[in-house]
Each structure stands twice: as C-alpha cells, then as structure tokens.
Write a protein that holds these residues in place. Structure first.
Motif: not given
Length: 303
Positions: A29-42, A264-279
C-alpha cells in the motif's frame, strides 16, 4: 503477499509516538506517517470548529476545564457508567498545577455541574474556591498519586463501567481488532495486583506505576482508567476503551463458536495509532459527544 516490517524495538518497548521517527512503507500500500494532528481528519477546505483552544488567561482555562469536566460526567451518566458512589474524574488545576479538581462523593454523574467540583491539594485538603463537599477516599488516593507520577497528565477518568469490569476480569491487554482499538496500540497496560478498594497510598502508587507512560490501564478485577493532557482526551479515551472492551468480549464469544479472529499487523496498528491518537485529535473526538450533551441538557451542567 506483502512484506510486513515490524515497528522499531524502541517504539514497541516504550509506546509509539512522534519521537520514534518515520514509519517506512511496509506493505504494497505504501503508507507512511505524516504530521500528527486533527488536520489529518479534515478535508475539502471548509471550516472546522472542534479545534483545541489556547488560553492566555488561566482563569478562563480553569472555567473551560471545569465545564468540560462536568460535561464528561454527564456523558458518563448518559452511557450508564455509574455504580453507586464509585467512579471519579480528576483534573489538574491550570492556575495551581500542584492541586486538582475532583467530583463530590454521592452525586450521580448525570446531576454533576461545574460548580459541584471539589478543589483539593496534594494532601487532600479542601481549598476554599471549590465545593466544600466530601470526596471519594479511594479516588483521592488514586488521582493524587497519578498526578504526582505523571506531570504530563492533566486529567484522569475511572469508573466501574460494565464492559470494563468484565474484560478486566481476564487481566489481559486488548487485541488490535479494529481501527478504534489501534488508538490503544502499545499504549495501554494491565494492573494485575488488585489489592482491594484503594484506601492506602501505596496501592495508588502501584497503580500509577502500572500505568507507566501509557494513556490507559486495565485494572484487573476492578475496571478501567484513562488519562490525557485534557479532560476531553481522557474522557473520550474512556468511552472508547469501554466500547473496545465490549467488542473484545463479543469477539471472544464468537471464537468459542469456531470463528477465527484476525488481528491487525503491528505496522498497520502503529500507522493507525500515530494518525488518530494524538492529544489534539482526541480532544476533537470528545467534542461530538460534548456538544450533544449541551443540546440534550440545554447547558445545565455549565452552572
């Protein structure tokens, strides 16, 4: 078949976070992590109104905090988390961070208003600017030790919710079963040394140690506890953790009938965590329920 790359050992050992660097593409899929924050949802360029506010005036921040604390109790009451006099939320005071606010003993979550909150110091002395009411002794032992152990934690939530109590009986962490559970990926723990109702400071210290640097802890034979930078973050995490325990229990029952659960595999879980679990994002998630509570109660809890 894609190749899975495990997260770095450091991220697994200490809990994932932005300091761990960039997660390299690990699947086709080639997913990478971007900047954290609510902007990822908008998306779409329209106005977004659920951003975490910034305060120049600490008294205004206190007012906002107590109102949202009362809102969290109303949400917990609507969701049926009450159990007699059990359950408590604490919030570090923005004006004097060595003190915190907590709910009075014996008032149903669905009745709590901002003016009902009790202001206490680290020794449990009631301060004159808060409600002069008795507080839960066990609650004070837990929350005072949490606030001492975790300067980064400004709010903590604990109730004896139904599914939290049920899953806590197993003394196990949650499986990464779905997108929502990934918010707790490598960021929750289990306190497996239940010593009875928390009337001793040492039990509170052991509980705080079990939480570690995580945002949630499952208290074996007891229930759930979540923490956050804001009451909004801690409150949303609690409602999500309770729902996640409910889903986990349903999945466990389905496996008894022969169905195989897929994790869910670790890498996918981590990617999802990073993009949804910031304060910031978790603050925004809470506002959906908070605004509903404002409408349902016509803002009664703001008093």
């Amino acid at each position: 078949m894609s190749t899975i790359t495990e997260p770095t050992p450091a991220s697994v050992a200490s809990g994932p976070g932005p300091e761990d660097g960039v997660l390299k593409p690990s699947t086709d899929k080639g997913y990478t992590m971007e900047q954290q924050g609510v902007s990822n949802l908008t998306f779409g360029g329209g106005e977004y109104k659920l951003l975490r506010p910034k305060f120049a005036d600490k008294m205004e921040e206190r007012k906002h905090t107590l109102e949202h604390m009362a809102g969290a109790f109303r949400i917990f009451g609507r969701r049926g988390y009450g159990e007699g006099q059990a359950g408590h939320i604490s919030v570090r005071d923005p004006v004097d961070p060595h003190t915190f606010w907590i709910n009075p003993l014996g008032l149903h979550f669905s009745q709590i208003c901002a003016s009902d909150m009790v202001h206490v110091d680290s020794e449990g002395n009631l301060l004159s600017d808060g409600n002069q009411a008795a507080i839960n002794a066990a609650g004070f032992k837990i929350h005072s030790e949490l606030h001492k152990a975790r300067p980064d934690v400004n709010a903590a939530c604990h109730t004896h919710s139904t599914y939290g109590k049920a899953w806590a009986a197993f003394g196990k962490e949650l499986d990464m079963l779905n997108q929502d559970s990934c918010i707790f990926y490598k960021n929750h723990s289990v306190y497996d040394d239940f010593g009875g109702i928390v009337f001793e400071a040492e039990e509170g210290k052991r509980l705080a140690a079990a939480l570690g640097s995580n945002k949630a802890v499952i208290l074996q034979n007891h229930g759930l506890l979540t923490v956050g930078e804001t009451i909004d973050e801690a409150g949303y995490l609690f409602t999500l953790l309770e729902k996640t325990c409910e889903v986990q229990l349903q999945v466990e029952m389905a496996t008894r009938m022969g169905l195989e659960k897929k994790l869910i595999p670790d890498d996918v879980a981590y990617y999802t965590y990073y993009n949804t679990a910031d304060p910031e994002t978790l603050y925004a998630e809470f506002q959906v329920d908070y605004n509903l509570e404002l409408k349902l109660t016509k803002g009664e809890f703001l008093q």
